[in-house]
Write an enzyme that holds these catalytic residues in place. Structure first.
Site, PDB file in Angstrom:
ATOM      1  N   ARG A 141      26.315  -7.657  14.735  1.00 37.73           N
ATOM      2  CA  ARG A 141      25.753  -8.321  13.541  1.00 37.73           C
ATOM      3  C   ARG A 141      24.393  -8.920  13.881  1.00 37.73           C
ATOM      4  NH1 ARG A 141      27.512 -13.115  12.504  1.00 37.73           N
ATOM      5  NH2 ARG A 141      29.728 -12.667  12.589  1.00 37.73           N
ATOM      6  N   TYR A 146       9.800  -5.566  -9.441  1.00 40.34           N
ATOM      7  CA  TYR A 146      11.073  -4.865  -9.421  1.00 40.34           C
ATOM      8  C   TYR A 146      12.128  -5.709 -10.130  1.00 40.34           C
ATOM      9  CZ  TYR A 146      15.287  -2.696  -7.677  1.00 40.34           C
ATOM     10  OH  TYR A 146      16.498  -2.092  -7.596  1.00 40.34           O
ATOM     11  N   ASP A 153       6.216  -7.150  -1.372  1.00 39.67           N
ATOM     12  CA  ASP A 153       7.169  -6.041  -1.410  1.00 39.67           C
ATOM     13  C   ASP A 153       6.335  -4.759  -1.336  1.00 39.67           C
ATOM     14  OD1 ASP A 153       8.867  -3.964  -2.154  1.00 39.67           O
ATOM     15  OD2 ASP A 153      10.025  -5.200  -3.533  1.00 39.67           O
ATOM     16  N   LYS A 178      13.913   3.747  -0.238  1.00 40.09           N
ATOM     17  CA  LYS A 178      12.953   4.535  -0.992  1.00 40.09           C
ATOM     18  C   LYS A 178      12.143   5.431  -0.037  1.00 40.09           C
ATOM     19  CE  LYS A 178      14.769   2.071  -4.265  1.00 40.09           C
ATOM     20  NZ  LYS A 178      14.160   0.863  -4.792  1.00 40.09           N
TER      21      LYS A 178
HETATM   22  C1  LIG Z   1      14.600  -0.409  -4.995  1.00 48.17           C
HETATM   23  C2  LIG Z   1      13.677  -1.549  -4.820  1.00 48.17           C
HETATM   24  C3  LIG Z   1      14.143  -2.773  -4.321  1.00 48.17           C
HETATM   25  C4  LIG Z   1      15.598  -3.009  -4.006  1.00 48.17           C
HETATM   26  O1  LIG Z   1      16.036  -2.227  -2.942  1.00 48.17           O
HETATM   27  P1  LIG Z   1      17.535  -1.690  -2.725  1.00 48.17           P
HETATM   28  O2  LIG Z   1      17.434  -0.951  -1.450  1.00 48.17           O
HETATM   29  O3  LIG Z   1      17.872  -0.854  -3.922  1.00 48.17           O
HETATM   30  O4  LIG Z   1      18.404  -2.905  -2.648  1.00 48.17           O
HETATM   31  C5  LIG Z   1      13.220  -3.786  -4.136  1.00 48.17           C
HETATM   32  N1  LIG Z   1      11.910  -3.617  -4.434  1.00 48.17           N
HETATM   33  C6  LIG Z   1      11.435  -2.452  -4.917  1.00 48.17           C
HETATM   34  C7  LIG Z   1       9.984  -2.327  -5.220  1.00 48.17           C
HETATM   35  C8  LIG Z   1      12.300  -1.386  -5.129  1.00 48.17           C
HETATM   36  O5  LIG Z   1      11.826  -0.236  -5.627  1.00 48.17           O
END
Ligand SMILES: *Cc1c(COP(=O)(O)O)cnc(C)c1O
Length: 390
Positions: A52, A105, A178, A203
């Site tokens: 962990r 997001y 982000d 992504k």
């Molecule tokens: C998909 C996404 C998230 C969240 O990520 P997960 O892996 O689905 O939890 C956060 N920020 C952006 C810009 C995203 O496209």
């Protein structure tokens, strides 16, 4: 040639050139053990105790991403992008003021709306593309964090990272970006002043729509970064070793995938920019996009693989286009090798601020002509835009 002299592109393609120390293998092994042997004197052979907290497969992905982001403090993986984002907010303390981009997001916006208050956070949504609005929102001494995305989901608004970082730092606030959409191939927020970079590794970083993972990287090792690390260790939102291994494998082709997707997205945006069945094509690579000049300066080598189209005639026509595509896949998410299309406001639900004529496209690595032809046939019977194009 020493590792430090070659480009990030070369380093990531070779997974940092690391060879499995036990076998000499070029491809890394997956380290599945949950625990590590304690020596007779109570010490641990390599400092790892329990998975962990530490796992060699996470660490390889973390080193690769820290290198790509130029993150001097390092990087830690999480079980998802949301787990990574929320770890940052949950490392704040009650009463902290946070300035959050208005366009972002939806999952992060939803968490802040539902749980931000019960966590004691004083959340203020601001248009981060408007520097005067950012300046007005910052409260020196009590604003602890500015949170933003650029290009931002799903209208791809652009924020001037260097300018916002300078304003935030002058007010004593940190900036978290982000960076899921541009990836470090196109934007390196830490070089522009950001303190933290967050990813949904689900992504582009993984890129094959088969891993859920997230990451946070830090410009430096400071007490707030130690707090985020400690949060992960204790709260336990970690990926499995196999997910981390797939992520290492996916990241090796990151540059190829992101560049190809960006080139195709630009070709699609240009091709459809004046299409009579569309009210607008939203893409920062188009000169008409309000953030184009900043994007051209801040993004290197492309404007990303994400764009949105607004269909003339509104929601019914947008859904008709969605129903007719054949090469694009109807699905949520983004950043995979296959191109996706979705009606974003239905995905986000009734509280969504997204116009209901908007379709979000995630461009993959298919032949550009096939994607263009597919959209052409899907738009063929849509009535022309009656209103003036915005
Ligand atoms: C998909 C996404 C998230 C969240 O990520 P997960 O892996 O689905 O939890 C956060 N920020 C952006 C810009 C995203 O496209």
């Amino acid at each position: 040639m020493k590792g430090s002299q070659v480009s990030p592109e070369t380093m990531v393609a070779q997974a940092l050139g690391e060879i499995d120390p036990a076998t000499g293998a070029l491809a890394p092994a997956i380290s599945v053990s949950t625990n590590y042997e304690q020596a007779a004197d109570g010490s641990y052979h390599q400092g790892r105790v329990y998975t962990r907290a530490d796992n060699p497969t996470y660490e390889q992905a973390e080193r690769m991403l820290a290198m790509l982001e130029g993150a001097g403090g390092g990087c830690i993986l999480f079980a998802s992008g949301m787990a990574a984002a929320i770890a940052v907010f949950q490392s704040l303390i009650p009463g902290d003021h946070v300035v959050v981009a208005r366009v972002l997001y939806w999952g992060v916006r939803k968490w802040l709306a539902e749980f931000g208050l019960s966590w004691g956070l004083d959340v203020e949504f601001v248009d981060t593309a408007d520097l005067d609005a950012v300046k007005a929102a910052l409260r020196p001494g009590s604003t602890r964090l500015v949170w933003l995305e650029t290009p931002a989901n799903p209208t791809w608004e652009i924020t001037d990272l260097a300018a916002v970082c300078a304003l935030a730092h002058a007010a004593g606030a940190r900036v978290a970006v982000d960076n899921t959409v541009p990836t470090p191939v196109l934007t390196r927020p830490i070089e522009l002043g950001a303190d933290l970079v967050v990813h949904s590794a689900t992504k582009y970083l993984n890129g094959h729509s088969d891993v859920l993972a997230g990451a946070v990287a830090s410009a430096r090792n400071d007490p707030f970064w130690q707090r985020i690390r400690s949060w992960r260790r204790t709260a336990g939102a970690v990926p499995g070793p196999f997910e981390a291994w797939l992520l290492v494998r996916g990241m090796r082709t990151l540059f190829l995938r992101v560049r190809h997707a960006s080139q195709t997205a630009l070709a699609i945006a240009r091709h459809f920019e004046t299409h009579p069945a569309l009210r607008a094509v939203l893409y920062p690579g188009l000169a008409a996009h309000p953030g184009h000049a900043i994007a051209a300066r801040q993004m290197t080598g492309g404007f990303g693989g994400m764009l949105s189209i607004r269909v003339a005639g509104g929601v019914a026509q947008a859904k008709a286009v969605l129903a007719r595509v054949e090469v694009f896949k109807r699905a949520t998410s983004l950043g995979g090798v296959e191109s996706l299309i979705e009606h974003r406001s239905s995905m986000e639900g009734p509280s969504s601020p997204i116009p209901d004529d908007l379709l979000r496209l995630s461009i993959g690595i298919e032949a550009p002509a096939d994607l263009i032809a597919d959209l052409e046939q899907a738009l063929a019977d849509i009535p022309n835009a009656p209103e003036a194009r915005p």
